[in-house]
Design a protein around this motif. Sequence first.
Motif, PDB file in Angstrom:
ATOM      1  N   ARG A   8      -9.372  -6.883  -0.920  1.00 11.99           N
ATOM      2  CA  ARG A   8      -9.656  -6.108  -1.739  1.00 11.99           C
ATOM      3  C   ARG A   8      -8.426  -5.720  -2.690  1.00 11.99           C
ATOM      4  O   ARG A   8      -8.397  -4.293  -3.304  1.00 11.99           O
ATOM      5  N   GLU A   9      -7.331  -6.169  -2.888  1.00 13.92           N
ATOM      6  CA  GLU A   9      -6.026  -5.507  -2.839  1.00 13.92           C
ATOM      7  C   GLU A   9      -5.965  -5.362  -4.340  1.00 13.92           C
ATOM      8  O   GLU A   9      -5.331  -4.316  -5.083  1.00 13.92           O
ATOM      9  N   ILE A  15       0.701  -0.905  -0.519  1.00 13.48           N
ATOM     10  CA  ILE A  15      -0.218  -0.121  -0.042  1.00 13.48           C
ATOM     11  C   ILE A  15       1.228   1.002   0.132  1.00 13.48           C
ATOM     12  O   ILE A  15       0.571   2.470  -0.527  1.00 13.48           O
ATOM     13  N   GLU A  16       2.035   1.176   1.060  1.00 10.58           N
ATOM     14  CA  GLU A  16       2.849   2.071   1.097  1.00 10.58           C
ATOM     15  C   GLU A  16       3.335   2.828  -0.574  1.00 10.58           C
ATOM     16  O   GLU A  16       3.348   3.898  -1.114  1.00 10.58           O
ATOM     17  N   ASP A  17       4.135   2.090  -0.996  1.00  9.80           N
ATOM     18  CA  ASP A  17       4.383   1.511  -1.862  1.00  9.80           C
ATOM     19  C   ASP A  17       3.715   2.678  -3.299  1.00  9.80           C
ATOM     20  O   ASP A  17       3.816   3.329  -4.824  1.00  9.80           O
ATOM     21  N   LEU A  18       2.239   1.866  -3.447  1.00 15.31           N
ATOM     22  CA  LEU A  18       1.191   2.779  -4.209  1.00 15.31           C
ATOM     23  C   LEU A  18       1.367   4.034  -4.779  1.00 15.31           C
ATOM     24  O   LEU A  18       1.368   4.928  -4.881  1.00 15.31           O
ATOM     25  N   LEU A  19       1.113   4.750  -2.145  1.00  7.56           N
ATOM     26  CA  LEU A  19       1.058   5.618  -1.934  1.00  7.56           C
ATOM     27  C   LEU A  19       1.663   6.712  -2.281  1.00  7.56           C
ATOM     28  O   LEU A  19       1.849   8.054  -3.447  1.00  7.56           O
ATOM     29  N   TYR A  20       2.761   6.325  -3.003  1.00  9.26           N
ATOM     30  CA  TYR A  20       4.333   7.235  -2.843  1.00  9.26           C
ATOM     31  C   TYR A  20       4.319   7.497  -4.340  1.00  9.26           C
ATOM     32  O   TYR A  20       4.786   8.245  -4.979  1.00  9.26           O
ATOM     33  N   GLU A  21       3.497   6.011  -5.342  1.00  5.58           N
ATOM     34  CA  GLU A  21       3.718   5.816  -6.952  1.00  5.58           C
ATOM     35  C   GLU A  21       2.458   7.253  -7.198  1.00  5.58           C
ATOM     36  O   GLU A  21       2.609   7.999  -8.107  1.00  5.58           O
ATOM     37  N   GLN A  58     -15.510  -7.821  -7.619  1.00  3.13           N
ATOM     38  CA  GLN A  58     -15.707  -8.249  -6.313  1.00  3.13           C
ATOM     39  C   GLN A  58     -17.281  -9.078  -6.193  1.00  3.13           C
ATOM     40  O   GLN A  58     -17.702  -9.675  -5.070  1.00  3.13           O
ATOM     41  N   ILE A  59     -17.573  -9.536  -7.383  1.00  2.77           N
ATOM     42  CA  ILE A  59     -19.450  -9.871  -7.297  1.00  2.77           C
ATOM     43  C   ILE A  59     -19.180 -11.345  -7.665  1.00  2.77           C
ATOM     44  O   ILE A  59     -18.136 -11.783  -8.432  1.00  2.77           O
ATOM     45  N   SER A  60     -19.661 -12.371  -6.839  1.00  2.98           N
ATOM     46  CA  SER A  60     -19.398 -13.376  -6.706  1.00  2.98           C
ATOM     47  C   SER A  60     -20.636 -14.542  -6.684  1.00  2.98           C
ATOM     48  O   SER A  60     -21.250 -15.579  -6.449  1.00  2.98           O
ATOM     49  N   ALA A  61     -22.462 -13.572  -6.479  1.00  6.56           N
ATOM     50  CA  ALA A  61     -23.525 -14.286  -6.453  1.00  6.56           C
ATOM     51  C   ALA A  61     -24.368 -13.224  -7.035  1.00  6.56           C
ATOM     52  O   ALA A  61     -24.672 -12.621  -6.496  1.00  6.56           O
ATOM     53  N   LEU A  62     -24.771 -13.845  -7.942  1.00  3.37           N
ATOM     54  CA  LEU A  62     -26.171 -12.941  -8.351  1.00  3.37           C
ATOM     55  C   LEU A  62     -27.126 -14.103  -8.487  1.00  3.37           C
ATOM     56  O   LEU A  62     -27.285 -15.056  -9.117  1.00  3.37           O
ATOM     57  N   LEU A  63     -28.743 -13.441  -8.857  1.00  2.04           N
ATOM     58  CA  LEU A  63     -29.884 -14.291  -8.988  1.00  2.04           C
ATOM     59  C   LEU A  63     -30.807 -13.385 -10.823  1.00  2.04           C
ATOM     60  O   LEU A  63     -31.042 -12.700 -10.055  1.00  2.04           O
ATOM     61  N   MET A  64     -30.633 -13.899 -11.439  1.00  5.47           N
ATOM     62  CA  MET A  64     -31.830 -13.482 -12.433  1.00  5.47           C
ATOM     63  C   MET A  64     -32.507 -14.417 -12.959  1.00  5.47           C
ATOM     64  O   MET A  64     -32.434 -15.704 -13.274  1.00  5.47           O
ATOM     65  N   ALA A  65     -33.652 -13.923 -12.609  1.00  2.00           N
ATOM     66  CA  ALA A  65     -34.659 -14.484 -13.482  1.00  2.00           C
ATOM     67  C   ALA A  65     -35.308 -14.434 -14.916  1.00  2.00           C
ATOM     68  O   ALA A  65     -35.857 -13.361 -15.010  1.00  2.00           O
ATOM     69  N   ARG A  79      -5.930  -4.260 -10.581  1.00  2.00           N
ATOM     70  CA  ARG A  79      -4.208  -4.153 -10.394  1.00  2.00           C
ATOM     71  C   ARG A  79      -4.400  -5.818 -10.305  1.00  2.00           C
ATOM     72  O   ARG A  79      -2.714  -6.602  -9.642  1.00  2.00           O
ATOM     73  N   ALA A  80      -5.782  -6.665 -10.369  1.00  2.00           N
ATOM     74  CA  ALA A  80      -5.117  -7.863  -9.282  1.00  2.00           C
ATOM     75  C   ALA A  80      -4.105  -8.385 -10.610  1.00  2.00           C
ATOM     76  O   ALA A  80      -4.148  -8.673 -11.465  1.00  2.00           O
ATOM     77  N   ILE A  81      -3.530 -10.402 -10.608  1.00  2.00           N
ATOM     78  CA  ILE A  81      -2.619 -11.154 -10.878  1.00  2.00           C
ATOM     79  C   ILE A  81      -3.540 -11.241 -11.650  1.00  2.00           C
ATOM     80  O   ILE A  81      -4.455 -12.445 -10.571  1.00  2.00           O
ATOM     81  N   LYS A  82      -4.005 -11.780 -12.341  1.00  2.00           N
ATOM     82  CA  LYS A  82      -4.348 -12.411 -13.217  1.00  2.00           C
ATOM     83  C   LYS A  82      -4.523 -14.182 -13.154  1.00  2.00           C
ATOM     84  O   LYS A  82      -3.437 -14.558 -13.515  1.00  2.00           O
TER      85      LYS A  82
END
Length: 635
Positions: A156-157, A86-92, A350-357, A510-513
Amino acid sequence: MNSKKLGTFFFSIGGVAAAFVIVVVLNFVFSAVHTRIDLTEDKVYTLSDGTREILKNLDTKITIRFYYTQDDKQMPVFLKNYARRIEDLLYEYRQVAPKYIKIEKLDPQPDTDAEDSANLDGIDGQMVQMGEKIFLGVAVSSLDQKFAIPFLTPQRERLLEYDLSRAITRVASPEKPVVGVMSALPVMGTRATPQMMQQGQFQGQPEWMAITELKNDFEVTEVQLTAEEIPEDVDVLMVIHPRGITPATEFAIDQFVLRGGKLVAFVDPLSIIDRQNNGANSQMGGGPQTSSGLDKLFAAWGVGFDKSKVVADQNFMTQTSGRNGQPENNMTVLSLSQTAVNTNEVATSQISALLMAFAGSFSGTPTEGLTESVLLRSSAASQMVEGFLATMGAEAIANDFKPDNSEKKLGIRLSGKFKTAFPEGKPGATPPAPDAPVDEKKDDHLKVSENENHVVLIADADMLFDQFCVRVQNFFGQRVVQPLNANISLAQNVIEQMAGDENLINARSRAIKNRPFTLIAKMRTEAEERYRSKIKDLEGELQETQRNLNELQRAKEDQNQKFILSPEQKAELAKFRELQVETNRKLKDLRKDLRREIDGLQNSLKWKNILAMPVAVILFGLIIGFIKRQRTAAR
């Protein structure tokens, strides 16, 4: 030991020591200036272009206070490592805009000014063992505006950059965005009518919780479905089930998008809530067929949407209450897991569960100048089925279900420069006479958007209704709401992203895929297809044998002896048993071959990865040694 060997020895020791000193000094220098080289393929540790634009456009000073418990005894190791990132990112951030970004790092130990500052900024400490608190949060402030992220969870990184950039835009532009809501459904709530009062209902329907949640972060205003102009102050237009929308209103939406307004549309091929409001029984197939879309706009954008069909998916089926209250697995009511969600998009990561009818599906190819990002998709084990058939119950779908092995697009985002769907101008307007002078005021409709814009389309509107997304309870007169899934979160995320800074939409995760072994996955898929074909062949042979038995049974002269097997039937059964044993043996061999092939490939890749670097180092050392020996011999 002669002088030559001694010199070589000290030279080697000195070289190693010098290399060590150089590494330490370089590490110290680069740590001090917070400079690093990102060698990842997707540059996941480099600020996105969207974030850089946000920082370059700043004209007021932003203070970022980073609250971080630095006591090694209190702070878990994984959070300590996360805090460094986090600190590295803030300094960027500060390196991009050094004049406007100020970083303050505070250690909120008990009974200190830093702890008081954290409490004032709304940074919450998390309880750990022995009743102690640890802090890992950020407060962003500018003038009298403040936005806090109480605790930066590592989960949530992948959205850390987006969260920080959003916080900066919030304090830099403190005014709440205006969200206009247009719908044929009572999403804003209804008042009690005289007819309802006569029936003893003295209260109307409350607004949907999706709208209530939006009001916490935005200025929400209702826009009538018959509106011929979208108000100028609306930043995002949220259209929910636009059944019966007129061409004039579509023209208004068209002009809204072309002038830079953001559109989020929830359309529906079969709205159960609309059917219920019209007095139809959704389980019996009666009543009017309700569907919605933006036909003219979709056609201009190259988007296909069949309003008569819904998606059936055997991988995302939901257990519902069927006839006589019996539970049944319904393939047209989709319980989507994270595998159906594009985790590389900020709004859905961050969505993991949805309901669609009874959701629909988008098709087609965007027109020139537009690009498409798929946000939600079905699995390949899906099929488009007629909407009226879906209302007849799960069994009606299951009987004739045949997946077409293609993923259906349940939610998409279009980006680029949009062109008007009404090149002739506002529909219904009286065309001027051929010899009449041109009135520029009457022909001032936009033909193409000046800048790039974004439109999000979701193929279900019922998913925002309380029944499908929350459980509402009355607790001592208070309305307590418990989310059942991430339906409302999806709407909030999309609106928030669209309503924010233009560059926030382009700020990637910024996720590692996740990088699976694609070769192994391909081989497994091909083997499974061969496996499924064997099963299909076996079922065909079983059906053929059964037909032969039925024909033999009908051909018997003495029907009273139908339960006694004839020699022909016995021979047929023996043939079937032999076929069954042979087919089972082939299937077992296929499974063994599949496991053996996959295991062999995995072991091969594993050993290559393990041995590649040591072998490369050894070869490099041998080459260097050989060259050095040749030079020494030449002397």
